[in-house]
Design a protein around this motif. Structure first.
Motif, PDB file in Angstrom:
ATOM      1  N   GLU A  47       0.849  -1.190   0.000  1.00  0.00           N
ATOM      2  CA  GLU A  47       0.000   0.000   0.000  1.00  0.00           C
ATOM      3  C   GLU A  47       0.890   1.248   0.000  1.00  0.00           C
ATOM      4  O   GLU A  47       1.946   1.258   0.642  1.00  0.00           O
ATOM      5  CB  GLU A  47      -0.887   0.029   1.256  1.00  0.00           C
ATOM      6  CG  GLU A  47      -1.971  -1.027   1.295  1.00  0.00           C
ATOM      7  CD  GLU A  47      -3.117  -0.728   0.346  1.00  0.00           C
ATOM      8  OE1 GLU A  47      -3.193   0.421  -0.167  1.00  0.00           O
ATOM      9  OE2 GLU A  47      -3.938  -1.634   0.119  1.00  0.00           O
ATOM     10  N   PRO A  49       1.822   5.173   1.142  1.00  0.00           N
ATOM     11  CA  PRO A  49       1.734   5.738   2.498  1.00  0.00           C
ATOM     12  C   PRO A  49       0.325   6.133   2.910  1.00  0.00           C
ATOM     13  O   PRO A  49      -0.074   5.943   4.063  1.00  0.00           O
ATOM     14  CB  PRO A  49       2.665   6.947   2.441  1.00  0.00           C
ATOM     15  CG  PRO A  49       3.685   6.568   1.413  1.00  0.00           C
ATOM     16  CD  PRO A  49       2.922   5.781   0.373  1.00  0.00           C
ATOM     17  N   GLN A  50      -0.465   6.673   1.980  1.00  0.00           N
ATOM     18  CA  GLN A  50      -1.815   7.108   2.346  1.00  0.00           C
ATOM     19  C   GLN A  50      -2.763   5.940   2.617  1.00  0.00           C
ATOM     20  O   GLN A  50      -3.857   6.122   3.146  1.00  0.00           O
ATOM     21  CB  GLN A  50      -2.413   8.009   1.253  1.00  0.00           C
ATOM     22  CG  GLN A  50      -2.543   7.362  -0.118  1.00  0.00           C
ATOM     23  CD  GLN A  50      -1.325   7.578  -1.000  1.00  0.00           C
ATOM     24  OE1 GLN A  50      -0.218   7.742  -0.495  1.00  0.00           O
ATOM     25  NE2 GLN A  50      -1.540   7.608  -2.308  1.00  0.00           N
ATOM     26  N   GLY A  51      -2.310   4.729   2.291  1.00  0.00           N
ATOM     27  CA  GLY A  51      -3.132   3.553   2.565  1.00  0.00           C
ATOM     28  C   GLY A  51      -2.788   2.853   3.860  1.00  0.00           C
ATOM     29  O   GLY A  51      -3.305   1.777   4.141  1.00  0.00           O
ATOM     30  N   LYS A  59      -4.498   0.161   6.258  1.00  0.00           N
ATOM     31  CA  LYS A  59      -5.744   0.508   6.933  1.00  0.00           C
ATOM     32  C   LYS A  59      -6.733  -0.640   6.804  1.00  0.00           C
ATOM     33  O   LYS A  59      -6.740  -1.381   5.824  1.00  0.00           O
ATOM     34  CB  LYS A  59      -6.341   1.778   6.310  1.00  0.00           C
ATOM     35  CG  LYS A  59      -5.522   3.036   6.567  1.00  0.00           C
ATOM     36  CD  LYS A  59      -6.153   4.235   5.879  1.00  0.00           C
ATOM     37  CE  LYS A  59      -5.331   5.503   6.130  1.00  0.00           C
ATOM     38  NZ  LYS A  59      -5.881   6.680   5.411  1.00  0.00           N
TER      39      LYS A  59
END
Length: 263
Positions: A47, A49-51, A59
């Protein structure tokens, strides 16, 4: 039931890197049978970083539902080894979320998730794995007193850990969980005394210990009891089909059961 399907090349170089990290002489090449549990090196969940969540794990959502609790631990698992995986060929993993449950324990609300993975190669099912995850609240008081480990072992092996081993294991398994490499996070957010030795790393060591004593495995199950810190030396213990990890203060860190193919 939602299903996640991944394929991966069982790269012998990655398996040799794991052998080196564990202090073994690298020996795996194409067509070599993979040691038990080395499939953890493959089928990464990648994933951006934003995941990721605050702990460095992907997440929740999708295959693993959001239990509404911030702390994640690999509580245990079971494996059935049907036929060996071999290095140098592609394999497929099919994963489903088999069950979820919410309970209340001594430390507050708990969420339980069981994933089932089936890994196949050459059109044959090689192994089935059940992975038990537990989610809980952030710590608000002292941790529960861990159980004492047995002392009736017939074989033992001392094992030591350091930050380099934890880093290498995290990298090889693409495990971003910050409790294994970010000391400030492990101590200040999740309340541990140090970096936490990976539960699957302890299970890996127990499987290799069991195989050395008993021969190739048909089944293996394990359950974590208390965390082991990176600065602690532990003892791998065996009595018959029972195995366990004993901490330096005598506490039980993990218990397991192994059955060889010869049974």
């Amino acid at each position: 039931m939602q299903q996640d399907i991944q394929t991966d090349m069982i790269d012998p170089v990655r398996a040799c890197a794991m052998q080196a990290a564990l202090g073994q002489k690298p020996s795996i090449s194409a067509d070599t049978v993979l040691p038990p549990f080395f499939h953890q090196l493959y089928f990464w969940t990648t994933e951006p970083p934003q995941g990721l969540g605050r702990d460095g794990h992907p997440k929740r959502g999708g295959l693993i539902p959001d239990m509404g609790l911030p702390r994640r631990m690999w509580a245990g698992g079971r494996l059935s080894f049907h036929t060996p995986l071999v290095a140098g060929e592609r394999a497929e993993r099919r994963s489903v979320c088999e069950s979820t449950a919410r309970k209340t324990g001594r430390s507050g609300p708990l969420g339980f998730v069981t994933l089932r993975h089936e890994i196949s190669q050459r059109g044959r099912l090689c192994l089935t794995e059940w992975q038990d995850l537990v989610y809980r609240e952030d710590p608000t008081g002292p941790a529960p007193t861990p159980p004492k480990a047995r002392t009736d072992e017939t074989e033992t092996q001392q094992v030591a850990f350091d930050t380099t081993l934890l880093f290498r294991y995290s990298a090889l398994t693409f495990n971003g969980h910050r409790i294994h490499y970010d000391l400030d996070y492990a101590r200040d957010v999740e309340g541990y005394a140090g970096l936490v030795v990976h539960g699957p790393l302890l299970a890996q060591l127990l499987m290799l210990f069991a195989e050395a004593q008993m021969g190739p495995l048909a089944r293996f199950s394990f359950r974590a009891s208390s965390p082991l810190m990176h600065f602690e030396t532990a003892t791998l213990c065996r009595n018959g089909s029972d195995l366990w990890v004993r901490g330096p203060d005598g506490r039980l860190c993990m218990q397991a059961e192994a059955h060889p193919r010869s049974e």
